[in-house]
Scaffold this motif. Structure first.
Motif, short mmCIF file in Angstrom:
data_model
loop_
_atom_site.label_atom_id
_atom_site.label_comp_id
_atom_site.label_asym_id
_atom_site.label_seq_id
_atom_site.Cartn_x
_atom_site.Cartn_y
_atom_site.Cartn_z
N LEU A 107 11.45 42.09 -15.35
CA LEU A 107 11.48 41.85 -13.91
C LEU A 107 12.19 42.97 -13.16
CD1 LEU A 107 12.24 38.01 -13.77
CD2 LEU A 107 10.03 39.19 -13.74
N ALA A 108 13.15 43.59 -13.82
CA ALA A 108 13.94 44.62 -13.14
C ALA A 108 13.31 46.01 -13.19
CB ALA A 108 15.34 44.68 -13.74
N ILE A 109 12.22 46.17 -13.92
CA ILE A 109 11.62 47.51 -14.06
C ILE A 109 11.31 48.16 -12.71
CG2 ILE A 109 9.51 48.72 -14.80
CD1 ILE A 109 9.61 47.11 -17.38
N PRO A 110 10.67 47.45 -11.75
CA PRO A 110 10.42 48.10 -10.45
C PRO A 110 11.71 48.57 -9.77
CG PRO A 110 9.13 46.09 -10.66
CD PRO A 110 10.09 46.09 -11.81
N GLN A 111 12.78 47.78 -9.90
CA GLN A 111 14.05 48.18 -9.31
C GLN A 111 14.62 49.40 -10.02
OE1 GLN A 111 15.47 46.98 -6.65
NE2 GLN A 111 14.43 45.05 -6.29
N VAL A 155 13.11 52.54 -8.73
CA VAL A 155 13.62 52.93 -7.41
C VAL A 155 15.00 53.55 -7.51
CG1 VAL A 155 14.31 52.10 -5.14
CG2 VAL A 155 12.22 51.22 -6.20
N ILE A 156 15.92 52.86 -8.19
CA ILE A 156 17.29 53.37 -8.20
C ILE A 156 17.45 54.61 -9.08
CG2 ILE A 156 18.23 51.10 -7.66
CD1 ILE A 156 19.27 50.96 -10.54
N ALA A 157 16.49 54.84 -10.00
CA ALA A 157 16.54 56.08 -10.76
C ALA A 157 16.42 57.28 -9.83
CB ALA A 157 15.42 56.11 -11.80
N PHE A 158 15.64 57.12 -8.76
CA PHE A 158 15.52 58.18 -7.76
C PHE A 158 16.83 58.37 -7.00
CE2 PHE A 158 14.42 59.27 -3.28
CZ PHE A 158 14.02 60.58 -3.51
N PHE A 159 17.53 57.25 -6.76
CA PHE A 159 18.81 57.32 -6.04
C PHE A 159 19.88 57.99 -6.89
CE2 PHE A 159 17.77 53.07 -3.71
CZ PHE A 159 16.77 53.71 -3.00
N LEU A 180 22.38 52.94 0.12
CA LEU A 180 21.82 53.27 -1.19
C LEU A 180 22.69 52.71 -2.31
CD1 LEU A 180 20.75 56.99 -0.51
CD2 LEU A 180 19.23 55.01 -0.72
N ASN A 181 24.00 52.86 -2.17
CA ASN A 181 24.91 52.30 -3.16
C ASN A 181 24.81 50.78 -3.20
OD1 ASN A 181 26.83 54.30 -4.56
ND2 ASN A 181 26.84 55.05 -2.46
N ARG A 182 24.62 50.17 -2.05
CA ARG A 182 24.48 48.70 -1.99
C ARG A 182 23.25 48.27 -2.80
NH1 ARG A 182 24.98 48.11 3.25
NH2 ARG A 182 27.15 47.39 3.11
N TRP A 183 22.16 49.00 -2.67
CA TRP A 183 20.95 48.68 -3.43
C TRP A 183 21.24 48.77 -4.93
CZ3 TRP A 183 15.61 50.10 -1.11
CH2 TRP A 183 14.60 49.59 -1.91
N VAL A 184 21.91 49.84 -5.34
CA VAL A 184 22.22 50.04 -6.76
C VAL A 184 23.10 48.90 -7.29
CG1 VAL A 184 23.45 51.52 -8.40
CG2 VAL A 184 21.98 52.56 -6.66
N LEU A 185 24.09 48.50 -6.53
CA LEU A 185 24.99 47.45 -6.98
C LEU A 185 24.30 46.09 -7.04
CD1 LEU A 185 28.16 48.67 -5.08
CD2 LEU A 185 27.95 48.44 -7.57
N ALA A 197 19.25 35.85 -8.03
CA ALA A 197 18.65 36.30 -6.78
C ALA A 197 18.08 37.70 -6.96
CB ALA A 197 19.69 36.28 -5.67
N TYR A 198 16.77 37.82 -6.86
CA TYR A 198 16.15 39.13 -7.07
C TYR A 198 16.54 40.08 -5.94
CZ TYR A 198 12.70 42.46 -8.77
OH TYR A 198 12.09 43.58 -9.31
N PRO A 199 16.95 41.31 -6.28
CA PRO A 199 17.37 42.26 -5.23
C PRO A 199 16.22 42.56 -4.28
CG PRO A 199 17.99 43.05 -7.42
CD PRO A 199 17.06 41.89 -7.63
N PRO A 200 16.46 42.54 -3.00
CA PRO A 200 15.38 42.84 -2.05
C PRO A 200 15.02 44.32 -2.08
CG PRO A 200 17.46 42.62 -0.89
CD PRO A 200 17.73 42.23 -2.32
N PHE A 201 13.75 44.60 -1.85
CA PHE A 201 13.32 46.00 -1.68
C PHE A 201 13.57 46.37 -0.23
CE2 PHE A 201 11.03 44.90 -5.52
CZ PHE A 201 11.13 46.07 -6.27
N ARG A 202 14.85 46.53 0.09
CA ARG A 202 15.26 46.74 1.47
C ARG A 202 16.52 47.57 1.49
NH1 ARG A 202 16.23 41.59 2.85
NH2 ARG A 202 18.48 41.79 2.63
#
Length: 219
Positions: free
Chosen positions: A130-134, A137-141, A183-188, A200-205
């Motif tokens: 489930l976390a693969i899409p996330q 994204v964060i690999a780019f960050f 960006l850090n918030r998304w990573v955390l 709670a799945y992290p939002p793509f936001r």
């Protein structure tokens, strides 16, 4: 500090930019945080072991043992403070404390609402499938997360740009600060989800700014 469990979700990340930053201290912060990196190296090994233990606990009891949860939360808090001080943001010159506690007076803060129950079925797939899409994204960050600090990637590049801005203008650009914290918030958020601390799945936001949206400070 933000109270987790509000509409913005169980993971609350906040940061306050120092009113005045040294023009040149950021050039040597890599040296100053070495003691933290050494400690965090071992803490992240323990974090991984605790997460494996929690996996089986959730599978059989639907609960993340509170003591183990608090330890992993402490490691994430410590990592976020070190990252914020160094090249994950360069947002403060206050040296991070060697602490697993909340440290409410430090300008970088993190809290995660303790879940009373976690899904047994989701725990089997959330941290990888489930976390693969996330992760993509964060690999780019970050270009990868190493022992709790963000190594290279977009976040570090933007933090270095902020460092040069402080050096030559004595100002940290506010829009850049908002983006870096977002960006850090998304990573955390992803880190909390992947380490089984929330369902709670992290939002793509990209929620920018020093405070969570939906709070008095984050509007």
């Amino acid at each position: 500090m933000n109270t987790p469990g509000a509409p913005y979700g169980p993971v609350a990340v906040s940061a306050e930019l120092d009113g005045r930053l040294s023009r040149w201290l950021w050039l040597v912060k890599w040296l100053l945080v070495i003691p933290h990196w050494i400690v965090l190296f071992f803490l992240w090994i323990a974090f991984f072991v605790v997460t494996v233990i929690a996996f089986f606990a959730i599978l059989f009891t639907e609960r993340f043992p509170r003591g183990l949860f608090d330890f992993n939360l402490g490691v994430l808090r410590w990592s976020w403070r070190v990252s914020y001080y160094s090249y994950g943001a360069l947002g403060t010159d206050r040296y991070p404390p060697f602490s697993l506690g909340p440290e409410p007076d430090y300008p970088a803060r993190l809290d995660i609402a303790y879940p009373e129950r976690l899904s047994r079925s989701t725990v089997l797939v959330k941290w990888w499938l489930l976390a693969i899409p996330q992760y993509l994204v964060i690999a780019f960050f970050t270009s990868g997360v190493h022992a709790g600090w963000w190594s290279s990637g977009l976040i570090t590049l933007l933090a270095l740009i902020a460092g040069f801005a402080v050096a030559f203008t004595d100002r940290y650009p506010r829009d850049l600060f908002a983006l870096i914290v977002g960006l850090n918030r998304w990573v955390l958020r992803v880190a909390a989800y992947a380490s089984l601390m929330t369902d709670a799945y992290p939002p793509f936001r990209l929620d920018q700014g020093g405070h969570e949206p939906g709070t008095a400070d984050g509007r």
